[in-house]
Design a protein around this motif. Structure first.
Motif, short mmCIF file in Angstrom:
data_model
loop_
_atom_site.label_atom_id
_atom_site.label_comp_id
_atom_site.label_asym_id
_atom_site.label_seq_id
_atom_site.Cartn_x
_atom_site.Cartn_y
_atom_site.Cartn_z
N LEU A 75 0.84 -1.21 0.00
CA LEU A 75 0.00 0.00 0.00
C LEU A 75 0.87 1.26 0.00
N ALA A 76 1.96 1.23 0.79
CA ALA A 76 2.89 2.36 0.79
C ALA A 76 3.54 2.52 -0.58
N LEU A 77 3.90 1.40 -1.20
CA LEU A 77 4.49 1.44 -2.54
C LEU A 77 3.52 2.03 -3.56
N ALA A 78 2.24 1.69 -3.43
CA ALA A 78 1.24 2.22 -4.34
C ALA A 78 1.13 3.74 -4.23
N VAL A 79 1.18 4.23 -3.00
CA VAL A 79 1.14 5.69 -2.80
C VAL A 79 2.36 6.35 -3.45
N MET A 80 3.53 5.75 -3.24
CA MET A 80 4.76 6.31 -3.82
C MET A 80 4.71 6.27 -5.35
N SER A 81 4.22 5.18 -5.91
CA SER A 81 4.22 5.05 -7.37
C SER A 81 3.32 6.09 -8.02
N THR A 82 2.21 6.43 -7.38
CA THR A 82 1.28 7.41 -7.97
C THR A 82 1.68 8.85 -7.67
N ALA A 83 1.91 9.13 -6.36
CA ALA A 83 2.16 10.52 -5.96
C ALA A 83 3.55 10.99 -6.35
N LEU A 159 -1.67 7.92 5.06
CA LEU A 159 -1.82 7.99 3.61
C LEU A 159 -1.81 9.43 3.11
N VAL A 160 -2.48 10.33 3.83
CA VAL A 160 -2.53 11.74 3.41
C VAL A 160 -1.15 12.39 3.50
N LEU A 161 -0.47 12.17 4.64
CA LEU A 161 0.86 12.77 4.78
C LEU A 161 1.86 12.13 3.81
N GLY A 162 1.74 10.83 3.60
CA GLY A 162 2.60 10.18 2.61
C GLY A 162 2.37 10.74 1.22
N THR A 163 1.12 10.95 0.86
CA THR A 163 0.79 11.54 -0.44
C THR A 163 1.38 12.95 -0.56
N ALA A 164 1.24 13.75 0.49
CA ALA A 164 1.78 15.12 0.46
C ALA A 164 3.30 15.10 0.32
N ALA A 165 3.95 14.21 1.05
CA ALA A 165 5.42 14.14 0.99
C ALA A 165 5.89 13.73 -0.40
N PHE A 166 5.30 12.67 -0.94
CA PHE A 166 5.73 12.19 -2.26
C PHE A 166 5.33 13.16 -3.37
N SER A 167 4.19 13.82 -3.23
CA SER A 167 3.79 14.81 -4.25
C SER A 167 4.77 15.97 -4.29
N GLY A 168 5.17 16.45 -3.12
CA GLY A 168 6.13 17.54 -3.07
C GLY A 168 7.44 17.16 -3.72
#
Length: 262
Positions: A75-83, A159-168
């Motif tokens: 699940l963490a990998l999925a967030v990283m791959s998208t964001a 998930l939200v903070l992970g998305t924000a970190a990877f998006s940045g």
């Protein structure tokens, strides 16, 4: 002979801002889901890793079922791959081909474009989480902390903070490097974090020093936090949330300062 007066009353001008952002977000999502490379990163690779390593005893994941360890990491990998990876590559090539420059001159403001991209990432992540969770349950996943208000809130925060970190970090890379360099660097970082980010291989395998350093990476904090909640049934992982918050603030601030639209 008289002609009835019509009710046609044109009102030229831009559409309301929320409608423009929603339309752009829908367009970004459709483009992402129709792109074969993006689907490989966001769907195919996480799914294959989850199924393969849950079914074949290749990596020692400790006591218990392998899928209980692997599902939070994937699940963490999925967030990283998208964001991160997918967004960096797509935005980098949009910048190279002048798409961002033209969108910046449209009625949609720049912050609205970033909001639309963020909404597209969130929609894609929801679809990823639903798909991967269903596959994990089919493989026998038994999340320990699922169902309570505290655990659900902790997972959402992660998930939200992970998305924000990877998006940045993804926007920072896309806005400062050339498109080809972004493509190469984003894929390289994806592979390195897949191996050394605690996604598939436990951080304990890297020794005490390596574990300490790798534990500060955003994907390590995200996978470790999700694993604490969903595998061990622990409370809110404040340490991992703190690490993700620092990465999110630094990444978004740097992207806001150094991002170039042309």
């Amino acid at each position: 002979m008289t002609t009835a007066t019509g009710t046609y009353a044109p009102k030229p001008g831009a559409a309301p801002l929320p409608r423009m952002i929603a339309a752009q977000a829908a367009l970004e999502t459709r483009m992402l889901l129709r792109n074969g490379e993006q689907l490989l990163l966001t769907v195919v690779i996480p799914t294959l890793l989850l199924v393969l390593f849950s079914s074949v005893d290749i990596v020692d994941t400790g006591k218990g079922k392998a899928v209980d360890f692997l599902a939070p990491g994937v699940l963490a990998l999925a967030v990283m791959s998208t964001a991160f990876t997918g967004q960096a590559i797509a935005t980098g090539f949009e910048r190279r081909y002048g798409v961002l420059k033209r969108l910046a001159s449209s009625p949609l403001p720049r912050w609205g474009l970033m909001a639309a991209k963020t909404a597209s990432v969130l929609v894609t992540e929801v679809l990823q989480v639903i798909l991967l969770t269903a596959i994990a349950f089919a493989l026998g996943w038994s999340p320990q902390g699922a169902g309570t208000f505290t655990s659900v809130l902790a997972v959402l925060l992660l998930l939200v903070l992970g998305t924000a970190a990877f998006s940045g970090l993804g926007l920072l890379m896309a806005g400062t490097l050339k498109a080809e360099a972004t493509l190469a660097a984003a894929n390289l970082v994806f592979l390195l974090l897949l191996v050394g980010g605690g996604v598939i291989v436990p951080l304990e395998k890297f020794g005490p020093a390596g574990q300490h350093v790798l534990g500060l990476l955003p994907v390590s904090a995200l996978s470790d936090g999700l694993r604490d909640v969903l595998q061990h049934g622990a409370g809110t992982p404040w340490g991992d949330l703190g690490i993700l918050t620092v990465w999110a603030v630094l990444g978004l601030a740097a992207a806001g300062k150094f991002f170039r639209w042309e």
